[in-house]
Scaffold this motif. Sequence first.
Motif, PDB file in Angstrom:
ATOM      1  N   GLU A  71       0.217  -4.464  -1.390  1.00  0.00           N
ATOM      2  CA  GLU A  71       0.171  -3.529  -2.523  1.00  0.00           C
ATOM      3  C   GLU A  71      -0.090  -4.231  -3.848  1.00  0.00           C
ATOM      4  O   GLU A  71      -0.664  -3.648  -4.761  1.00  0.00           O
ATOM      5  CB  GLU A  71       1.442  -2.679  -2.600  1.00  0.00           C
ATOM      6  CG  GLU A  71       2.652  -3.393  -3.105  1.00  0.00           C
ATOM      7  CD  GLU A  71       3.888  -2.538  -3.201  1.00  0.00           C
ATOM      8  OE1 GLU A  71       4.732  -2.856  -4.050  1.00  0.00           O
ATOM      9  OE2 GLU A  71       4.043  -1.569  -2.440  1.00  0.00           O
ATOM     10  N   TYR A  74      -3.694  -4.200  -5.325  1.00  0.00           N
ATOM     11  CA  TYR A  74      -4.214  -2.967  -5.918  1.00  0.00           C
ATOM     12  C   TYR A  74      -3.280  -2.380  -6.966  1.00  0.00           C
ATOM     13  O   TYR A  74      -3.711  -1.629  -7.827  1.00  0.00           O
ATOM     14  CB  TYR A  74      -4.457  -1.911  -4.833  1.00  0.00           C
ATOM     15  CG  TYR A  74      -5.538  -2.291  -3.866  1.00  0.00           C
ATOM     16  CD1 TYR A  74      -6.866  -1.987  -4.140  1.00  0.00           C
ATOM     17  CD2 TYR A  74      -5.249  -2.970  -2.700  1.00  0.00           C
ATOM     18  CE1 TYR A  74      -7.869  -2.338  -3.259  1.00  0.00           C
ATOM     19  CE2 TYR A  74      -6.245  -3.327  -1.812  1.00  0.00           C
ATOM     20  CZ  TYR A  74      -7.553  -3.009  -2.102  1.00  0.00           C
ATOM     21  OH  TYR A  74      -8.548  -3.365  -1.234  1.00  0.00           O
ATOM     22  N   MET A  75      -2.017  -2.668  -6.828  1.00  0.00           N
ATOM     23  CA  MET A  75      -1.014  -2.051  -7.688  1.00  0.00           C
ATOM     24  C   MET A  75      -0.349  -3.122  -8.553  1.00  0.00           C
ATOM     25  O   MET A  75       0.868  -3.214  -8.623  1.00  0.00           O
ATOM     26  CB  MET A  75       0.032  -1.315  -6.841  1.00  0.00           C
ATOM     27  CG  MET A  75      -0.542  -0.323  -5.838  1.00  0.00           C
ATOM     28  SD  MET A  75      -1.543   0.974  -6.565  1.00  0.00           S
ATOM     29  CE  MET A  75      -0.332   1.922  -7.413  1.00  0.00           C
ATOM     30  N   ILE A  95       3.252   6.786  -5.938  1.00  0.00           N
ATOM     31  CA  ILE A  95       2.105   6.234  -6.671  1.00  0.00           C
ATOM     32  C   ILE A  95       1.071   5.679  -5.689  1.00  0.00           C
ATOM     33  O   ILE A  95      -0.133   5.897  -5.839  1.00  0.00           O
ATOM     34  CB  ILE A  95       2.577   5.159  -7.679  1.00  0.00           C
ATOM     35  CG1 ILE A  95       3.400   5.820  -8.789  1.00  0.00           C
ATOM     36  CG2 ILE A  95       1.395   4.396  -8.247  1.00  0.00           C
ATOM     37  CD1 ILE A  95       4.178   4.846  -9.657  1.00  0.00           C
ATOM     38  N   ILE A  96       1.534   4.985  -4.665  1.00  0.00           N
ATOM     39  CA  ILE A  96       0.626   4.463  -3.634  1.00  0.00           C
ATOM     40  C   ILE A  96      -0.118   5.611  -2.959  1.00  0.00           C
ATOM     41  O   ILE A  96      -1.333   5.548  -2.749  1.00  0.00           O
ATOM     42  CB  ILE A  96       1.400   3.613  -2.610  1.00  0.00           C
ATOM     43  CG1 ILE A  96       1.833   2.296  -3.264  1.00  0.00           C
ATOM     44  CG2 ILE A  96       0.575   3.369  -1.352  1.00  0.00           C
ATOM     45  CD1 ILE A  96       2.846   1.510  -2.462  1.00  0.00           C
ATOM     46  N   LEU A  98      -0.769   8.592  -4.147  1.00  0.00           N
ATOM     47  CA  LEU A  98      -1.742   9.171  -5.077  1.00  0.00           C
ATOM     48  C   LEU A  98      -2.962   8.269  -5.256  1.00  0.00           C
ATOM     49  O   LEU A  98      -4.045   8.742  -5.582  1.00  0.00           O
ATOM     50  CB  LEU A  98      -1.078   9.426  -6.438  1.00  0.00           C
ATOM     51  CG  LEU A  98      -0.071  10.567  -6.470  1.00  0.00           C
ATOM     52  CD1 LEU A  98       0.710  10.547  -7.777  1.00  0.00           C
ATOM     53  CD2 LEU A  98      -0.773  11.904  -6.282  1.00  0.00           C
ATOM     54  N   ASN A  99      -2.778   6.993  -5.016  1.00  0.00           N
ATOM     55  CA  ASN A  99      -3.866   6.026  -5.141  1.00  0.00           C
ATOM     56  C   ASN A  99      -4.644   5.843  -3.828  1.00  0.00           C
ATOM     57  O   ASN A  99      -5.536   5.018  -3.740  1.00  0.00           O
ATOM     58  CB  ASN A  99      -3.294   4.679  -5.615  1.00  0.00           C
ATOM     59  CG  ASN A  99      -4.342   3.785  -6.193  1.00  0.00           C
ATOM     60  OD1 ASN A  99      -5.109   4.193  -7.053  1.00  0.00           O
ATOM     61  ND2 ASN A  99      -4.387   2.555  -5.717  1.00  0.00           N
ATOM     62  N   GLU A 102      -8.342   4.923  -3.244  1.00  0.00           N
ATOM     63  CA  GLU A 102      -8.720   3.541  -3.535  1.00  0.00           C
ATOM     64  C   GLU A 102      -8.890   2.735  -2.238  1.00  0.00           C
ATOM     65  O   GLU A 102      -9.676   1.808  -2.174  1.00  0.00           O
ATOM     66  CB  GLU A 102      -7.616   2.929  -4.404  1.00  0.00           C
ATOM     67  CG  GLU A 102      -7.925   1.704  -5.172  1.00  0.00           C
ATOM     68  CD  GLU A 102      -9.059   1.832  -6.165  1.00  0.00           C
ATOM     69  OE1 GLU A 102      -9.756   0.828  -6.315  1.00  0.00           O
ATOM     70  OE2 GLU A 102      -9.259   2.907  -6.767  1.00  0.00           O
ATOM     71  N   TRP A 103      -8.119   3.096  -1.209  1.00  0.00           N
ATOM     72  CA  TRP A 103      -8.133   2.365   0.057  1.00  0.00           C
ATOM     73  C   TRP A 103      -8.937   3.081   1.140  1.00  0.00           C
ATOM     74  O   TRP A 103      -9.262   2.496   2.150  1.00  0.00           O
ATOM     75  CB  TRP A 103      -6.701   2.187   0.585  1.00  0.00           C
ATOM     76  CG  TRP A 103      -5.869   1.247  -0.206  1.00  0.00           C
ATOM     77  CD1 TRP A 103      -5.998  -0.112  -0.237  1.00  0.00           C
ATOM     78  CD2 TRP A 103      -4.778   1.560  -1.055  1.00  0.00           C
ATOM     79  NE1 TRP A 103      -5.051  -0.643  -1.068  1.00  0.00           N
ATOM     80  CE2 TRP A 103      -4.288   0.345  -1.576  1.00  0.00           C
ATOM     81  CE3 TRP A 103      -4.151   2.749  -1.427  1.00  0.00           C
ATOM     82  CZ2 TRP A 103      -3.204   0.282  -2.448  1.00  0.00           C
ATOM     83  CZ3 TRP A 103      -3.086   2.690  -2.301  1.00  0.00           C
ATOM     84  CH2 TRP A 103      -2.617   1.472  -2.811  1.00  0.00           C
TER      85      TRP A 103
END
Length: 130
Positions: A71, A74-75, A95-96, A98-99, A102-103
């Motif tokens: 993580e 990216y975070m 948050i992951i 919602l992201n 990105e992946w």
Amino acid sequence: HQISAILPVKTRGRHYADNIGRCDILFSSLRHFTTPKTFHRFVIVVPHEELDEVKGYAKAWSDFPIEVVDESLYMGIFAEFSQRHQIRNWHRQQIIKLNAPEWIETEYFLVLDPDCFATHRFSADTLILD
């Protein structure tokens, strides 16, 4: 159709010690009710300090197209808020999730948690209608 999945996993801490066992149940249920070929990619997002450990566990699920992702790659913003009261673990997970785009490169994907499991047969075509 093909779908992907994203699964944030934390294994350390008193609330998370059972998560690998829960993932075993999740993947067993997916083997029973669908096929690993249903998934284009299965992204497991883990804290940096748990990366190697989870990669070891993920070998048991390697019939799925699993990619274990650190993580922190990216975070990075999480590093700026490292105090417990700043971003709670539950908030990090949200948050992951919602992201996830990105992946994930497929148009459709599942957002899972370690305590999820399949209870009925499914395929990408039964999940994605019209």
